[in-house]
Write an enzyme that holds these catalytic residues in place. Sequence first.
Site, PDB file in Angstrom:
ATOM      1  N   TYR A  12       0.816  -1.209   0.000  1.00  0.00           N
ATOM      2  CA  TYR A  12       0.000   0.000   0.000  1.00  0.00           C
ATOM      3  C   TYR A  12       0.852   1.262   0.000  1.00  0.00           C
ATOM      4  O   TYR A  12       1.884   1.303   0.675  1.00  0.00           O
ATOM      5  CB  TYR A  12      -0.889  -0.005   1.250  1.00  0.00           C
ATOM      6  CG  TYR A  12      -1.758   1.199   1.337  1.00  0.00           C
ATOM      7  CD1 TYR A  12      -2.939   1.261   0.608  1.00  0.00           C
ATOM      8  CD2 TYR A  12      -1.383   2.304   2.086  1.00  0.00           C
ATOM      9  CE1 TYR A  12      -3.725   2.394   0.646  1.00  0.00           C
ATOM     10  CE2 TYR A  12      -2.170   3.434   2.131  1.00  0.00           C
ATOM     11  CZ  TYR A  12      -3.336   3.484   1.408  1.00  0.00           C
ATOM     12  OH  TYR A  12      -4.121   4.602   1.437  1.00  0.00           O
ATOM     13  N   TRP A  34       1.240   5.782  -1.353  1.00  0.00           N
ATOM     14  CA  TRP A  34       0.952   6.920  -2.226  1.00  0.00           C
ATOM     15  C   TRP A  34       1.995   7.104  -3.323  1.00  0.00           C
ATOM     16  O   TRP A  34       1.916   8.065  -4.079  1.00  0.00           O
ATOM     17  CB  TRP A  34       0.825   8.192  -1.382  1.00  0.00           C
ATOM     18  CG  TRP A  34      -0.614   8.482  -1.058  1.00  0.00           C
ATOM     19  CD1 TRP A  34      -1.413   7.769  -0.214  1.00  0.00           C
ATOM     20  CD2 TRP A  34      -1.418   9.541  -1.580  1.00  0.00           C
ATOM     21  NE1 TRP A  34      -2.668   8.325  -0.184  1.00  0.00           N
ATOM     22  CE2 TRP A  34      -2.695   9.418  -1.008  1.00  0.00           C
ATOM     23  CE3 TRP A  34      -1.186  10.587  -2.464  1.00  0.00           C
ATOM     24  CZ2 TRP A  34      -3.746  10.298  -1.303  1.00  0.00           C
ATOM     25  CZ3 TRP A  34      -2.227  11.466  -2.748  1.00  0.00           C
ATOM     26  CH2 TRP A  34      -3.493  11.321  -2.180  1.00  0.00           C
TER      27      TRP A  34
END
Length: 836
Positions: A158, A160
């Site tokens: 996971y 950004w």
Amino acid sequence: MKTIDTNRRNILKYAGLFASIPFVSQLVDKSTLLAAGANKFSTDLVLNGDVYTAAHWGAMKVSVKNGKIVKSVNAFDGMVYNPLQSVTADLVDGKYTNRIKAPMVRKSYLEKKKNNRELRGADEWVEVSYEQAIKLVADEVARVRKEKGANGIYGGSYGWKSSGNLHNARTLLHRYLTMGGGFVGGLGDYSAGAAQVIMPHVMGTLETYEQQTSWPLIMEHSKVVVIWGANPMDTLRIAWSSNDGVGLEYFTKLKNSGKKIIIIDPIKSNTVAFYGNKAEHIAPKPNTDVAMMLGIIHTMLSTGKYDKEFIETYTEGFDKFADYVMGKTADKTPKSAKWASNICGVSESKIKELADLFFANRTMLMTGYNMQRQHHGEQVHWMTVALASAIGQIGLPGGGFGISYHYANGGSPTTNAPVIGGITVGKASGGGQEWLNDGSSLSIPVARIADCLLNPGKTIDYNGRKITYPEIDLVYWVGGNPFVHHQDTNLLVKAWKKPSTIIVHDMYWTPTAKMGDIVFPITTPYERNDLTMSGDYSNLNINPMKQVVKRMPKSKHDYEVFADLAKVAGFEAQFTEGKSEMQWLEEFYNVAYNQAQKSGALMADGEPMPDFTTFWNANRPLTFAPTEEGLNFVRYGEFREDPILNPLGTPSGKIEIYSETIAKMGYKDCGAYPQWFEPIEWMGMKNKPAEFALVSPHPSLRLHSQLNNTSLRNQYAVADREPIWINPADAKAKGIKNGDIVRVFNKRGQILTGAVVSDIVPKGVIRVYEGAWYDPENPAKENTLCVNGNANVLTIDIPTSELADANIANTALANIEKYKGKAPKLKAFTPPKGAK
Ligand code: PGD
């Protein structure tokens, strides 16, 4: 005729707003950038001049002198200032940057020492050749695949990452792992994990990351704007694709619009400061918004000032919920304003006043995601919908609710832009892909990663089904920083000792890279070519992301690493499709270009979209104009107009205030209608395990952990640590003064922070922004002090409920004390032992 006129007006307006960029020929020496001639694009670097690129924090113009970045600013003049755009040079090489300079392997891992996993984070590192690193990873992935199958490899990874439709680290990892035979993935995200599971049951759609009623309609129709648990003046500095900046423009205009603006937030956030006396600030205790909403709804039902017709026509099961509100269910407790006030601390009279105000005026409830990153986080947006249903304005221009105004510019009107392509996960290269048809059994809720690593074989509930954790033996993480973003860092440290191998790609020695076994030095987005659109909801611009500077020697693009791994595994051709970086970009661009050719869509300046060569050589973003539909978009407008013809995607086709589907799941911690559940830790509990409510919202001068390693840190660090905001009364009681080093601790861990004594936090509440790089004082010791101040050392790693299994980062209590010892030195921004 009207359509043409309005469109033309928009085009002119947007052309004005985004027209400040001169063509490249005025900016740089043609002999460098345009050396390749008119029909061929050039990838030569600009040594002196301006280059256009983009990041999560928006489209930027980066000035280069003698091959070095000297300045970066917004690509468009006249936009609201965004400080995150100013530190591009630091991201390539600055005082705190801490680049990974070569492929590195942890010493005891390389030597295959038996106890090597125990030494993660505390070991020395050894530089290896790129070829050796590729071989190590390729062999290990092959071994785990052979021994454990796809179930043995966690690729959920996971994070950004960076903007860009080609150099998309996570998708590239998934492409490599999918083509190689599968992996264990992650379900949902850390941002809105609870909302995105509950809202499909309630509204029939994800709701998060979906377009909101357009801002022009808010400006025209809303009388009351409620910013509830959101801090848009900070969070709108970034977006998932790239920030279009429009949200900040509108929140700025809202200030002097004469509308009633209410901000409901325990903290006097930067948004509260921005609106000053133009807004009313109401401060409930952290984790109590659901109770406050219930008090408002109870008042409305008791006074009869609610929209009965709306409830009858558009909602399902409101009567059962109303029984709960009025105290006619088993708990026999009316959720009156007084009851709510006792929980949330907002006065009874204010709660009653809000009920009247909302009902009497066109009201838009703009909520944030922070409130659902709490224990029982599913309830808050469900309750928001119940409240908005009682008000009865869902589907009217400027009324109802919107949960994404604070995020990625929700409400920024959608344009006519054609959409560019991007790298995809692709297909398995043959064999072993059956699991893809049943992603559910091989994906775990992202925030359950530590639980999964620690408890293979454990079965959990998730949204009406069971998930059994696989036994993970290899973790592959790219584009994310779990040692900052995951809750209860010390538990994660334990979980991290389980797998045989952990591979990390990053540009920097982040805490996650330091906790790996094999790391690759990745190029920054300013050292590669890419493309991105800006405006997650608007598609406002197509941005070139041109390589700004020469890449660091030995650094690799994620793409190159995975292509080389694919080569060893025998599917290079499938992975690369034989294309170079620029060929991929040309293909992605042409997806949009061909759409525009077909539809005749023009850019905001009325010109047709240029072909790729012209676009790339011109070195500037393209801007599109909002459409008539985009400007007049009312969320749920069609449903309101005709709920029979345009039903919602829920089982009843209506707004489900009562969900039979959830009722059947029989969960103790999420019922059939929205309810108040006491959180596991909060200010109002009996026998509090610690004294202060810790809030850890998103930072104003970072994107999560990104940019912590830039000079922006000089603007906020206190005593060289992450700041902690403490109310003056609490600080006095603890003998803490501004600038002191403060130890923050609870049974989960301890961190050092620098004190900011300020009444922006109420008594009993402390704030430490999430995102400070975890910096263990003694990584070999359990529960060691984090000397840089990572809030997640103190947070709780349990799920919101059995429904969504999302994180509860914002539910935690902690203690504070003045730190009296000799302050340990920071290591967060220096390489580990053995690395240069
Ligand atoms: P980032 O700091 O953005 O945080 O968690 P996330 O892991 O997304 O990490 C991105 C990492 O990717 C950085 O290390 C960066 O250097 C790296 N990176 C960037 N570009 C590239 C690339 O091209 N290639 C590679 N290989 N690496 C790259 C954020 C998560 O935190 C989120 S989304 C939320 S909403 C949560 N919020 C909170 C919260 O409110 N409060 C707390 N306490 N905790 C939270 N955690 C969650």
